[in-house]
Design an enzyme around this catalytic site. Structure first.
Site, PDB file in Angstrom:
ATOM      1  N   CYS A  71       0.870  -1.176   0.000  1.00 53.10           N
ATOM      2  CA  CYS A  71       0.000   0.000   0.000  1.00 53.10           C
ATOM      3  C   CYS A  71       0.905   1.223   0.000  1.00 53.10           C
ATOM      4  O   CYS A  71       2.111   1.101   0.137  1.00 53.10           O
ATOM      5  CB  CYS A  71      -0.846   0.047   1.259  1.00 53.10           C
ATOM      6  SG  CYS A  71      -1.839  -1.420   1.513  1.00 53.10           S
ATOM      7  N   ARG A 101       1.478   1.684  -6.004  1.00 61.34           N
ATOM      8  CA  ARG A 101       1.645   0.737  -4.893  1.00 61.34           C
ATOM      9  C   ARG A 101       0.331   0.024  -4.539  1.00 61.34           C
ATOM     10  O   ARG A 101       0.316  -0.859  -3.679  1.00 61.34           O
ATOM     11  CB  ARG A 101       2.157   1.475  -3.646  1.00 61.34           C
ATOM     12  CG  ARG A 101       3.470   2.189  -3.852  1.00 61.34           C
ATOM     13  CD  ARG A 101       3.894   2.870  -2.587  1.00 61.34           C
ATOM     14  NE  ARG A 101       4.142   1.924  -1.534  1.00 61.34           N
ATOM     15  CZ  ARG A 101       5.280   1.281  -1.337  1.00 61.34           C
ATOM     16  NH1 ARG A 101       6.295   1.504  -2.143  1.00 61.34           N
ATOM     17  NH2 ARG A 101       5.422   0.427  -0.347  1.00 61.34           N
ATOM     18  N   TRP A 161      -3.745  -1.723  -1.337  1.00 62.55           N
ATOM     19  CA  TRP A 161      -3.634  -2.965  -2.099  1.00 62.55           C
ATOM     20  C   TRP A 161      -4.004  -4.041  -1.094  1.00 62.55           C
ATOM     21  O   TRP A 161      -3.228  -4.366  -0.204  1.00 62.55           O
ATOM     22  CB  TRP A 161      -2.197  -3.141  -2.591  1.00 62.55           C
ATOM     23  CG  TRP A 161      -1.920  -4.429  -3.286  1.00 62.55           C
ATOM     24  CD1 TRP A 161      -1.417  -5.576  -2.757  1.00 62.55           C
ATOM     25  CD2 TRP A 161      -2.109  -4.704  -4.677  1.00 62.55           C
ATOM     26  NE1 TRP A 161      -1.287  -6.534  -3.716  1.00 62.55           N
ATOM     27  CE2 TRP A 161      -1.697  -6.043  -4.902  1.00 62.55           C
ATOM     28  CE3 TRP A 161      -2.595  -3.956  -5.752  1.00 62.55           C
ATOM     29  CZ2 TRP A 161      -1.758  -6.636  -6.153  1.00 62.55           C
ATOM     30  CZ3 TRP A 161      -2.642  -4.562  -6.999  1.00 62.55           C
ATOM     31  CH2 TRP A 161      -2.223  -5.879  -7.194  1.00 62.55           C
ATOM     32  N   ASN A 185       1.027   0.444   6.017  1.00 62.55           N
ATOM     33  CA  ASN A 185       1.461  -0.418   4.919  1.00 62.55           C
ATOM     34  C   ASN A 185       2.263  -1.547   5.534  1.00 62.55           C
ATOM     35  O   ASN A 185       3.237  -1.292   6.234  1.00 62.55           O
ATOM     36  CB  ASN A 185       2.336   0.383   3.944  1.00 62.55           C
ATOM     37  CG  ASN A 185       3.055  -0.516   2.955  1.00 62.55           C
ATOM     38  OD1 ASN A 185       2.519  -1.537   2.539  1.00 62.55           O
ATOM     39  ND2 ASN A 185       4.258  -0.147   2.580  1.00 62.55           N
ATOM     40  N   GLY A 186       1.833  -2.778   5.303  1.00 56.00           N
ATOM     41  CA  GLY A 186       2.553  -3.922   5.860  1.00 56.00           C
ATOM     42  C   GLY A 186       1.567  -4.977   6.307  1.00 56.00           C
ATOM     43  O   GLY A 186       0.392  -4.951   5.945  1.00 56.00           O
ATOM     44  N   GLU A 223      10.849 -21.201 -17.324  1.00 54.66           N
ATOM     45  CA  GLU A 223      10.642 -19.802 -16.944  1.00 54.66           C
ATOM     46  C   GLU A 223      11.783 -18.920 -17.462  1.00 54.66           C
ATOM     47  O   GLU A 223      11.553 -17.819 -17.954  1.00 54.66           O
ATOM     48  CB  GLU A 223      10.483 -19.693 -15.418  1.00 54.66           C
ATOM     49  CG  GLU A 223      10.302 -18.292 -14.865  1.00 54.66           C
ATOM     50  CD  GLU A 223       9.105 -17.519 -15.436  1.00 54.66           C
ATOM     51  OE1 GLU A 223       8.250 -18.104 -16.120  1.00 54.66           O
ATOM     52  OE2 GLU A 223       9.058 -16.293 -15.193  1.00 54.66           O
ATOM     53  N   LYS A 233      11.322 -15.723 -20.063  1.00 56.42           N
ATOM     54  CA  LYS A 233      11.803 -14.349 -19.825  1.00 56.42           C
ATOM     55  C   LYS A 233      12.613 -13.855 -21.018  1.00 56.42           C
ATOM     56  O   LYS A 233      12.407 -12.757 -21.510  1.00 56.42           O
ATOM     57  CB  LYS A 233      12.689 -14.276 -18.578  1.00 56.42           C
ATOM     58  CG  LYS A 233      12.066 -14.465 -17.213  1.00 56.42           C
ATOM     59  CD  LYS A 233      10.974 -13.517 -16.862  1.00 56.42           C
ATOM     60  CE  LYS A 233       9.680 -14.078 -17.357  1.00 56.42           C
ATOM     61  NZ  LYS A 233       8.478 -13.845 -16.686  1.00 56.42           N
ATOM     62  N   GLU A 249      10.357 -13.331 -24.159  1.00 53.35           N
ATOM     63  CA  GLU A 249       9.330 -12.282 -24.178  1.00 53.35           C
ATOM     64  C   GLU A 249       9.901 -10.870 -24.132  1.00 53.35           C
ATOM     65  O   GLU A 249       9.309  -9.965 -24.680  1.00 53.35           O
ATOM     66  CB  GLU A 249       8.277 -12.496 -23.084  1.00 53.35           C
ATOM     67  CG  GLU A 249       8.754 -12.368 -21.661  1.00 53.35           C
ATOM     68  CD  GLU A 249       7.660 -12.663 -20.632  1.00 53.35           C
ATOM     69  OE1 GLU A 249       6.468 -12.581 -20.934  1.00 53.35           O
ATOM     70  OE2 GLU A 249       8.034 -12.974 -19.486  1.00 53.35           O
ATOM     71  N   HIS A 258      16.105 -36.809 -28.228  1.00 53.36           N
ATOM     72  CA  HIS A 258      14.906 -37.211 -28.982  1.00 53.36           C
ATOM     73  C   HIS A 258      14.530 -36.163 -30.027  1.00 53.36           C
ATOM     74  O   HIS A 258      13.406 -36.118 -30.476  1.00 53.36           O
ATOM     75  CB  HIS A 258      13.745 -37.475 -28.025  1.00 53.36           C
ATOM     76  CG  HIS A 258      14.054 -38.562 -27.042  1.00 53.36           C
ATOM     77  ND1 HIS A 258      14.251 -39.869 -27.424  1.00 53.36           N
ATOM     78  CD2 HIS A 258      14.259 -38.530 -25.702  1.00 53.36           C
ATOM     79  CE1 HIS A 258      14.541 -40.604 -26.359  1.00 53.36           C
ATOM     80  NE2 HIS A 258      14.563 -39.807 -25.300  1.00 53.36           N
ATOM     81  N   LYS A 303       0.060  -7.266 -19.651  1.00 56.52           N
ATOM     82  CA  LYS A 303       0.254  -7.775 -18.294  1.00 56.52           C
ATOM     83  C   LYS A 303      -0.860  -8.747 -17.912  1.00 56.52           C
ATOM     84  O   LYS A 303      -0.634  -9.753 -17.277  1.00 56.52           O
ATOM     85  CB  LYS A 303       0.287  -6.592 -17.318  1.00 56.52           C
ATOM     86  CG  LYS A 303       0.595  -6.971 -15.884  1.00 56.52           C
ATOM     87  CD  LYS A 303       2.054  -7.317 -15.725  1.00 56.52           C
ATOM     88  CE  LYS A 303       2.380  -7.958 -14.398  1.00 56.52           C
ATOM     89  NZ  LYS A 303       3.586  -8.795 -14.494  1.00 56.52           N
TER      90      LYS A 303
HETATM   91  C1  G6P Z   1       0.366 -12.684 -19.416  1.00 62.81           C
HETATM   92  C2  G6P Z   1       1.567 -12.021 -18.770  1.00 62.81           C
HETATM   93  C3  G6P Z   1       2.442 -13.066 -18.073  1.00 62.81           C
HETATM   94  C4  G6P Z   1       1.619 -13.886 -17.103  1.00 62.81           C
HETATM   95  C5  G6P Z   1       0.389 -14.505 -17.783  1.00 62.81           C
HETATM   96  C6  G6P Z   1      -0.555 -15.114 -16.764  1.00 62.81           C
HETATM   97  O1  G6P Z   1       0.805 -13.460 -20.475  1.00 62.81           O
HETATM   98  O2  G6P Z   1       2.318 -11.322 -19.712  1.00 62.81           O
HETATM   99  O3  G6P Z   1       3.510 -12.435 -17.391  1.00 62.81           O
HETATM  100  O4  G6P Z   1       2.412 -14.900 -16.547  1.00 62.81           O
HETATM  101  O5  G6P Z   1      -0.343 -13.495 -18.468  1.00 62.81           O
HETATM  102  O6  G6P Z   1      -1.062 -14.093 -15.979  1.00 62.81           O
HETATM  103  P1  G6P Z   1      -1.713 -14.306 -14.563  1.00 62.81           P
HETATM  104  O7  G6P Z   1      -2.130 -12.939 -14.114  1.00 62.81           O
HETATM  105  O8  G6P Z   1      -2.889 -15.220 -14.763  1.00 62.81           O
HETATM  106  O9  G6P Z   1      -0.685 -14.924 -13.676  1.00 62.81           O
END
Ligand code: G6P
Length: 609
Positions: A2, A28, A75, A101-102, A481, A485, A488, A504, A604
């Site tokens: 927050c 935040r 938040w 906040n916390g 993962e 990264k 993307e 394979h 996002k």
């Molecule tokens: C989008 C974002 C990713 C995220 C995915 C799932 O593709 O760019 O970074 O991992 O959605 O999002 P979520 O909010 O469901 O974890």
């Protein structure tokens, strides 16, 4: 996460300044907002759920009277984003207001004690115990100053906090305190400010004082005074000049949100260790009862599910099925039933494919559990039990801090499930719990020591056309993962698969200088993994290894390596081992001239199927 703010002005109205500052802190959190000012010995409050602009439209946040006040942008962590849970929170008398906040870990015990003393609570928040505790302290000892009452109160709190307190008892003061949540003070000739972050007051002053953990600050027309919470001793600290541009300020001096968020991981991991045990236990109970368990998510959250499936299997001997959400309905829609449980993981809680899986599961009477970073999101509303991972808003499109937090939550659930099922000894439990507690420090050390290394490797391999990311066992999730990264944000075509699959098919791509990233924790897969490294080397691949410190055998085989501290248990290894890969992807994007915060064609939160 927050945002809090407070100001004591020599003259003029505090409310518009608080409002403007909260807008700067909106990154935040933005599910509810509130302000409190003091005027003619009275506390004046406005608060509501919704974004700042929406709440301002309805309530006008600028017209509260008074030259002193506090504000909060929320938040949600404890309690849904509703008006009643919005800050400031007040005591029974309505004379003390607190923004926070916390996370107060011991709020349940404190609340019970206060209720036994007749205090009446309105909200579901942990914060509300603070004004009541201050009130109780002053009731027991009316001659105490507000400062001393706050000192006594914060000594009783476990957890993290940055608070700002105002009271009709001493209407010219704001008392703030900090432990593991940020707090900064700003000063100029006309006012003194407190805030979660410098951008809140940067348009008004560039003279700032950083408050340390375990300190309390009193703001008054005379300026500010810092004291140590432990022994009330006075601390002298001069303001520093901040030369950030407003743009840099929002990112706390980091060039991009992604890098800021990578660096926030130790703090986020500390927060995940403060989750309420009750919800972790509840989730473990539902998983224990299920006949079949699906772990359903998209993108990075899916990789967390993949890693979690190894945790559940290795710790609790529970077979779970990780499924990419966009395939769930096709693959399992007909078979899922009342005995099925789906544990759905979504940072945003709003991903369309993930919610479609949830709908399908609900229609067929399956149990839906949720793990999300957005309290109040659709996922929290449709889940039987959900856990808020408490990572704070993530702005960079590429998920970083939310991934490691998801893994920490999953590890905690897996441990509880293992205990419930009698699958781990007490010694093993204690050992893993201790290692989990140390992970924030481990991740901090990795960032400190490996960032430069990641930068150099990125420079060297910036023109590579393709990358492989390989691991075995739980590290195959880390490999997926790391590959996501790089792909993307740096737009480098990359392939990840469990290392055993090389022969394979994919190994046919390898030629001289082809970069292959290996994730090499010292676990049971190590010997076979070394074999896979040899296969790649024999075909001329350049080996980039993420290794345990002092692992000379793999270091000798590798062309480059990044190191992770020793002694990480296998089931927790994706948390530290992914960090060098996040840094590598970030610096590859920089080397190639791309903005890592806003990768092309991506969003996002993906709310379309
Ligand atoms: C989008 C974002 C990713 C995220 C995915 C799932 O593709 O760019 O970074 O991992 O959605 O999002 P979520 O909010 O469901 O974890």
């Amino acid at each position: 996460m927050c945002g809090i703010f407070g100001c004591v002005l020599n003259d003029g109205n505090a409310a518009p300044i608080i409002h403007a500052a909260l807008k700067k802190l909106e990154y935040r959190g933005y599910d509810s907002v509130g302000e409190a000012t003091l005027h003619n010995g009275e506390l004046c409050i406005k608060k509501d759920q919704g974004k700042i602009d929406e709440v301002h439209k309805i309530h006008n946040l600028d017209d509260l009277p008074g030259n002193l006040g506090v504000g909060h942008t929320r938040w949600a962590t404890h309690g849904a984003p509703l008006e009643v849970n919005a800050h400031p929170h007040v005591d029974c008398s309505g004379g003390i207001a607190v923004v926070h906040n916390g996370i107060i870990e011991n709020f349940v015990e404190l609340k019970l004690e206060l209720e036994n003393h007749g205090h009446v609570f309105k909200s579901k928040t942990d914060t509300e115990v603070i004004p009541h505790l201050i009130e109780e302290t002053l009731k027991a000892n009316p001659s105490l100053s507000l400062t001393d009452a706050v000192l006594e109160t914060v000594r009783k709190l476990d957890g993290s906090y940055a608070i700002a307190v105002i009271s009709t008892k001493e209407p010219d003061k704001i008392v703030c305190a900090r432990y593991e949540s940020p707090l900064v003070i700003g000063v100029n000739e006309n006012a003194v400010y407190c805030a979660s972050d410098i951008p809140a007051f940067l348009p008004l002053t560039n003279r700032a004082v950083i408050i340390e953990d375990g300190e309390l600050v009193v703001l008054s027309p005379e300026g500010f005074e810092i004291r140590k919470i432990a022994d009330s001793s006075v601390v002298v600290r001069e303001p520093k000049l901040i030369d950030w541009t407003p743009q840099m300020a929002v990112k706390q001096g980091y060039p991009h949100f992604m890098l800021k968020e990578i660096h926030e991981q130790p703090a986020c991991l500390r927060n995940t260790l403060r989750l309420q045990e009750h919800y972790l236990d509840l989730m473990a109970t539902f998983l224990d009862r299920a006949r079949e368990v699906f772990l359903v998510a998209c993108g990075t959250s899916y990789h967390a599910c993949l890693a979690a499936s190894y945790m559940f299997s290795k710790l609790a001997f529970l077979a779970t099925y990780p499924v990419i959400a966009s395939e769930f309905v096709e693959q399992h829609g007909k078979s899922v039933n009342i005995d099925s449980t789906i544990l759905t993981v979504s940072q945003s809680g709003e991903t369309a494919d993930t919610l479609a899986s949830v709908n399908c599961a609900r229609e067929r009477a399956a149990t839906v559990l949720g793990l999300t970073n957005a309290i109040g999101s659709t996922l929290t509303r449709v889940s039987r039990v959900y856990i808020g991972q408490q990572s704070g808003p993530e702005i960079g499109v590429a998920a970083t801090k939310t991934f490691t937090s998801q893994l920490s939550v999953m590890a905690q659930v897996a441990l509880r499930l293992a205990k419930k099922r009698g699958k781990v000894s007490q010694d093993e439990m204690d050992f893993l719990a201790e290692k989990l507690d140390k992970l924030p420090d481990t991740v901090e050390a990795i960032i400190q020591t490996q960032e430069e290394k990641a930068k150099q490797i990125a420079k060297k391999y910036k023109d590579a056309k393709t990358f492989f990311f390989l691991g075995r066992g739980i590290s195959s999730a880390t490999a997926y993962e790391g590959r996501l990264k790089l792909m993307e944000i740096a737009y480098v075509p990359s392939i990840a698969f469990p290392a055993g699959e090389s022969k394979h098919g994919p190994i046919s791509l390898v030629e001289q200088g082809f970069p292959v990233v290996f994730i090499c924790p010292k676990d049971g897969t190590r010997r076979t993994l070394i074999g896979n490294i040899m296969e790649m080397k024999a075909r001329g691949a350049s080996i980039i290894a993420v290794v345990e410190e002092g692992d000379e055998e793999i270091k000798k085989l590798a062309d480059e390596y990044m190191e992770v501290p020793k002694g990480i248990p296998e089931v927790l290894s994706p948390i530290p081992y992914v960090v060098p890969l996040q840094l590598l992807a970030y610096y590859m994007a920089i080397e190639k001239g791309h903005n890592p915060d806003t990768p092309r064609n991506l969003a996002k939160s993906v709310t379309v199927k």
